[in-house]
Design a protein around this motif. Structure first.
Motif, short mmCIF file in Angstrom:
data_model
loop_
_atom_site.label_atom_id
_atom_site.label_comp_id
_atom_site.label_asym_id
_atom_site.label_seq_id
_atom_site.Cartn_x
_atom_site.Cartn_y
_atom_site.Cartn_z
N ARG A 8 0.85 -1.18 0.00
CA ARG A 8 0.00 0.00 0.00
C ARG A 8 0.89 1.24 0.00
N ALA A 9 0.38 2.31 -0.57
CA ALA A 9 1.11 3.57 -0.53
C ALA A 9 1.12 4.08 0.90
N GLY A 10 2.27 4.52 1.35
CA GLY A 10 2.41 5.01 2.71
C GLY A 10 2.49 6.52 2.75
N ILE A 11 2.77 7.03 3.90
CA ILE A 11 2.92 8.47 4.10
C ILE A 11 4.16 8.95 3.34
N ALA A 12 4.08 10.13 2.80
CA ALA A 12 5.19 10.77 2.08
C ALA A 12 5.61 9.99 0.84
N GLY A 13 4.65 9.27 0.23
CA GLY A 13 4.93 8.60 -1.03
C GLY A 13 5.69 7.30 -0.92
N GLY A 14 6.05 6.88 0.30
CA GLY A 14 6.74 5.61 0.47
C GLY A 14 5.75 4.46 0.39
N PHE A 15 6.25 3.26 0.32
CA PHE A 15 5.38 2.10 0.26
C PHE A 15 5.61 1.22 1.48
N VAL A 16 4.52 0.63 1.94
CA VAL A 16 4.60 -0.29 3.07
C VAL A 16 3.89 -1.58 2.69
N ALA A 17 4.35 -2.66 3.26
CA ALA A 17 3.71 -3.95 3.04
C ALA A 17 2.68 -4.16 4.15
N TYR A 18 1.64 -4.88 3.82
CA TYR A 18 0.57 -5.17 4.77
C TYR A 18 0.76 -6.58 5.31
N TYR A 19 0.77 -6.70 6.61
CA TYR A 19 0.94 -7.99 7.28
C TYR A 19 -0.23 -8.21 8.22
N ARG A 20 -0.51 -9.47 8.50
CA ARG A 20 -1.47 -9.83 9.54
C ARG A 20 -0.77 -10.72 10.54
N LEU A 21 -0.95 -10.39 11.80
CA LEU A 21 -0.43 -11.20 12.89
C LEU A 21 -1.62 -11.96 13.48
N TYR A 22 -1.68 -13.25 13.20
CA TYR A 22 -2.79 -14.07 13.67
C TYR A 22 -2.53 -14.56 15.08
N VAL A 23 -3.54 -14.41 15.92
CA VAL A 23 -3.50 -14.90 17.29
C VAL A 23 -4.19 -16.26 17.30
N LEU A 24 -3.51 -17.26 17.89
CA LEU A 24 -4.01 -18.63 17.89
C LEU A 24 -4.32 -19.07 19.32
N SER A 25 -5.24 -20.02 19.44
CA SER A 25 -5.50 -20.61 20.75
C SER A 25 -4.42 -21.64 21.04
N ALA A 26 -4.10 -21.78 22.30
CA ALA A 26 -3.11 -22.80 22.68
C ALA A 26 -3.83 -23.87 23.49
N PRO A 27 -3.61 -25.12 23.31
CA PRO A 27 -2.66 -25.72 22.39
C PRO A 27 -3.27 -26.08 21.04
N GLU A 28 -4.56 -25.82 20.84
CA GLU A 28 -5.25 -26.25 19.63
C GLU A 28 -4.73 -25.59 18.36
N GLY A 29 -4.29 -24.35 18.47
CA GLY A 29 -3.78 -23.64 17.31
C GLY A 29 -4.87 -23.09 16.41
N ARG A 30 -6.06 -22.88 16.96
CA ARG A 30 -7.16 -22.30 16.18
C ARG A 30 -7.07 -20.79 16.18
N PHE A 31 -7.49 -20.20 15.08
CA PHE A 31 -7.51 -18.75 14.91
C PHE A 31 -8.51 -18.13 15.89
N VAL A 32 -8.06 -17.11 16.65
CA VAL A 32 -8.96 -16.40 17.55
C VAL A 32 -8.98 -14.89 17.33
N GLY A 33 -8.10 -14.39 16.47
CA GLY A 33 -8.08 -12.96 16.19
C GLY A 33 -6.83 -12.58 15.41
N PHE A 34 -6.72 -11.30 15.08
CA PHE A 34 -5.53 -10.84 14.36
C PHE A 34 -5.29 -9.37 14.62
N GLU A 35 -4.07 -8.96 14.35
CA GLU A 35 -3.65 -7.56 14.37
C GLU A 35 -3.11 -7.22 12.99
N GLU A 36 -3.42 -6.03 12.51
CA GLU A 36 -2.86 -5.58 11.24
C GLU A 36 -1.55 -4.86 11.51
#
Length: 78
Positions: A8-36
């Motif tokens: 995505r285009a960032g501030i001042a014309g720079g570019f940034v990549a978009y990542y998702r940090l997925y939060v998993l349940s332990a120990p099952e490893g199921r998705f419970v949320g995410f942070e951008e």
């Protein structure tokens, strides 16, 4: 930057990549949320993701590419 990253285009014309940090349940490893996370590259995204390390396992993704997994650390509170 990885060719699979969502960019995505960032501030001042720079570019940034978009990542998702997925939060998993332990120990099952199921998705419970995410942070951008917006970061210039994988290294910066990993550093930002490390702020979220705690009682649940995490996975950092850029589009369909898994960048890194973080195991749960310590005891989960609340």
């Amino acid at each position: 930057m990885c060719r699979h990253a969502i960019v995505r285009a960032g501030i001042a014309g720079g570019f940034v990549a978009y990542y998702r940090l997925y939060v998993l349940s332990a120990p099952e490893g199921r998705f419970v949320g995410f942070e951008e996370i917006d970061a210039a590259d994988d290294g910066e995204a990993v550093l930002r993701a490390e702020d979220f390390i705690g009682g649940r396992p995490l996975e950092l993704w850029s589009g369909t590419r898994k960048v890194r997994a973080f195991p749960a650390v310590g005891e989960r509170r609340g």
